[in-house]
Design an enzyme around this catalytic site. Structure first.
Site, mmCIF file in Angstrom:
data_model
loop_
_atom_site.group_PDB
_atom_site.id
_atom_site.type_symbol
_atom_site.label_atom_id
_atom_site.label_comp_id
_atom_site.label_asym_id
_atom_site.label_seq_id
_atom_site.Cartn_x
_atom_site.Cartn_y
_atom_site.Cartn_z
ATOM 1 N N HIS A 63 -11.157 79.379 -46.394
ATOM 2 C CA HIS A 63 -12.035 79.228 -47.542
ATOM 3 C C HIS A 63 -11.607 79.836 -48.697
ATOM 4 O O HIS A 63 -11.611 79.179 -49.702
ATOM 5 C CB HIS A 63 -13.455 79.980 -47.293
ATOM 6 C CG HIS A 63 -14.122 79.576 -45.896
ATOM 7 N ND1 HIS A 63 -14.602 80.183 -45.094
ATOM 8 C CD2 HIS A 63 -14.839 78.232 -45.918
ATOM 9 C CE1 HIS A 63 -15.104 79.471 -43.976
ATOM 10 N NE2 HIS A 63 -15.412 78.283 -44.726
ATOM 11 N N LEU A 77 -16.926 83.662 -44.545
ATOM 12 C CA LEU A 77 -15.536 83.107 -45.104
ATOM 13 C C LEU A 77 -14.372 83.633 -44.506
ATOM 14 O O LEU A 77 -14.348 84.847 -44.087
ATOM 15 C CB LEU A 77 -15.768 83.469 -46.602
ATOM 16 C CG LEU A 77 -17.107 82.862 -47.142
ATOM 17 C CD1 LEU A 77 -17.003 83.222 -48.801
ATOM 18 C CD2 LEU A 77 -16.910 81.213 -47.185
ATOM 19 N N ARG A 117 -15.866 79.479 -36.376
ATOM 20 C CA ARG A 117 -16.190 79.684 -35.112
ATOM 21 C C ARG A 117 -15.164 80.249 -34.064
ATOM 22 O O ARG A 117 -15.523 80.469 -33.125
ATOM 23 C CB ARG A 117 -16.275 78.262 -34.789
ATOM 24 C CG ARG A 117 -17.418 77.445 -35.298
ATOM 25 C CD ARG A 117 -17.796 76.073 -34.579
ATOM 26 N NE ARG A 117 -19.187 75.524 -35.001
ATOM 27 C CZ ARG A 117 -19.497 74.865 -35.739
ATOM 28 N NH1 ARG A 117 -18.509 74.240 -36.502
ATOM 29 N NH2 ARG A 117 -20.950 74.446 -36.134
ATOM 30 N N GLN A 125 -26.851 69.054 -39.981
ATOM 31 C CA GLN A 125 -25.656 68.667 -39.501
ATOM 32 C C GLN A 125 -25.259 69.414 -38.118
ATOM 33 O O GLN A 125 -24.448 69.049 -37.625
ATOM 34 C CB GLN A 125 -24.426 69.125 -40.456
ATOM 35 C CG GLN A 125 -24.146 70.592 -40.771
ATOM 36 C CD GLN A 125 -23.217 70.685 -41.894
ATOM 37 O OE1 GLN A 125 -23.392 70.507 -42.995
ATOM 38 N NE2 GLN A 125 -21.852 71.118 -41.345
ATOM 39 N N ASP A 152 -11.199 69.592 -42.002
ATOM 40 C CA ASP A 152 -12.090 68.771 -41.677
ATOM 41 C C ASP A 152 -11.972 67.201 -42.165
ATOM 42 O O ASP A 152 -12.440 66.867 -43.273
ATOM 43 C CB ASP A 152 -13.479 69.137 -42.140
ATOM 44 C CG ASP A 152 -14.132 70.421 -41.370
ATOM 45 O OD1 ASP A 152 -14.437 70.511 -40.577
ATOM 46 O OD2 ASP A 152 -13.778 71.492 -42.323
HETATM 47 P P1 AMP Z 1 -17.026 75.225 -43.326
HETATM 48 O O1 AMP Z 1 -17.874 76.707 -43.944
HETATM 49 O O2 AMP Z 1 -16.662 75.379 -42.029
HETATM 50 O O3 AMP Z 1 -18.219 74.343 -43.677
HETATM 51 O O4 AMP Z 1 -15.906 75.170 -44.215
HETATM 52 C C1 AMP Z 1 -16.176 74.979 -45.762
HETATM 53 C C2 AMP Z 1 -14.876 74.192 -46.291
HETATM 54 O O5 AMP Z 1 -13.864 75.083 -46.094
HETATM 55 C C3 AMP Z 1 -14.699 72.873 -45.809
HETATM 56 O O6 AMP Z 1 -14.452 71.961 -46.976
HETATM 57 C C4 AMP Z 1 -13.542 73.132 -44.999
HETATM 58 O O7 AMP Z 1 -12.639 72.066 -44.707
HETATM 59 C C5 AMP Z 1 -12.853 74.150 -45.447
HETATM 60 N N1 AMP Z 1 -12.162 74.816 -44.620
HETATM 61 C C6 AMP Z 1 -12.646 75.470 -43.058
HETATM 62 N N2 AMP Z 1 -11.404 76.202 -42.567
HETATM 63 C C7 AMP Z 1 -10.467 75.784 -43.377
HETATM 64 C C8 AMP Z 1 -8.909 76.109 -42.909
HETATM 65 N N3 AMP Z 1 -8.623 76.688 -42.060
HETATM 66 N N4 AMP Z 1 -8.059 75.814 -44.091
HETATM 67 C C9 AMP Z 1 -8.483 74.800 -45.178
HETATM 68 N N5 AMP Z 1 -9.674 74.606 -45.259
HETATM 69 C C10 AMP Z 1 -10.647 75.113 -44.405
#
Ligand code: AMP
Length: 290
Positions: free
Chosen positions: A36, A32, A190, A60, A149
């Site tokens: 997040h 996180l 990432r 995925q 995303d």
């Molecule tokens: P992930 O852990 O990458 O699957 O992301 C989980 C959620 O956090 C998803 O809805 C992403 O779109 C959101 N998220 C990831 N990075 C960001 C960011 N920089 N700004 C806003 N939301 C994010």
């Protein structure tokens, strides 16, 4: 904050929360960061209780992608969620989500086909399938997803409508604006893969996108502006550009002329072996994925 790992204890804990108010769900793959956390904070404004999930979803990830290497700092993640006032963490393992004999896949046509869907075959089937499961497991009143995303948000909204996922939820899939680092790089789990030099190069992505948007809004030929953007990224040290596209903000249909409707510039590019994505509004006003 309680952490649960079995469907039974999840149901029990969510029922308990529901007795004293509404429930928002934020789905994540962990590791996180502040992006997040913006979702967790937004969730608190939409419901009484926030449930977060952490699940690195094998369905995925494509062959050769970073499933095994994906960071999993569970204790640090728990501490951040707890500090943010999250009530419940749902952290299932792979065998709980995909027990022996699991055979169902959710496939959303159309919005999931271009852009990241073309570059990562099967990716959005995996996303739609796991999010459908998470919705059914938690049955939240509202769910929040990052605009980082953008295509994923469009896929999830389409799926929720098409599968008649309980009515309040369909209307309550909330997009949260992208959270960025000081140099404008969109936050991502990432980004931790990047070396110092790659990290400096990665900061070019948002700058080059803003320049391309200024050119397009100033009347430049769209394919030329996109080609210049790609060339600028390669010059800054990106290894390849999966796509740099101008698309309708809702349908994700591609534009090759300055848009008369809300549009997004969407880019996926690799620096070293790390794949970064970003998107920004273009044109009359920013839209929302369909
Ligand atoms: P992930 O852990 O990458 O699957 O992301 C989980 C959620 O956090 C998803 O809805 C992403 O779109 C959101 N998220 C990831 N990075 C960001 C960011 N920089 N700004 C806003 N939301 C994010």
């Amino acid at each position: 904050m309680q952490t649960v790992n079995s469907i039974e204890s999840l149901r029990f804990a969510v029922e308990d929360l529901r007795r004293s108010g509404s429930v928002a769900l934020v789905t994540t793959m962990g590791a996180l960061h502040d992006g997040h956390m913006a979702l967790m904070r937004a969730a608190r404004n939409h419901a009484t209780h926030v449930v977060a999930s952490i699940f690195v979803n094998p369905m995925q990830f494509g062959k050769g992608e970073d499933l095994a290497a994906y960071p999993r700092p569970l204790a640090a993640d728990q501490a951040r969620l707890e500090a943010e006032g999250v009530a419940l963490l749902w952290a299932p393992d792979v065998a709980t989500m995909y027990p022996p004999g699991f055979a169902t896949r959710v496939c959303v046509d159309g919005v999931s086909e271009g852009l990241c869907g073309a570059a990562r075959p099967g990716h959005f089937d995996g996303v739609a399938s796991v999010v459908c499961k998470l919705f059914n497991q938690v049955r939240p009143d509202v769910a929040l997803f990052g605009e980082k995303d953008w295509q994923q948000l469009a896929v999830i909204r389409r799926m929720a409508r098409d599968l008649d996922l309980t009515l309040p939820l369909v209307e309550n899939i909330v997009g949260v604006p992208i959270v960025r680092e000081a140099d404008g790089l969109a936050m991502s789990s990432r980004n931790a893969y990047l070396s110092g030099e790659q990290r400096r190069g990665a900061g070019t992505l948002n700058v080059a996108m803003l320049a391309a948007i200024a050119r397009i809004e100033g009347g430049a030929d769209v394919p030329t502006a996109l080609a210049e953007l790609t060339a600028r990224l390669i010059a800054a040290g990106f290894a390849s550009v999966d796509y740099a596209s101008l698309a309708d903000a809702d349908s994700l249909a591609l534009f090759d002329k300055a848009p008369q409707r809300p549009a997004r510039l969407l880019v996926a590019a690799r620096i070293g072996t790390t794949r970064l994505i970003d998107n920004m509004p273009v044109g009359p006003k920013s839209g929302e994925p369909a």
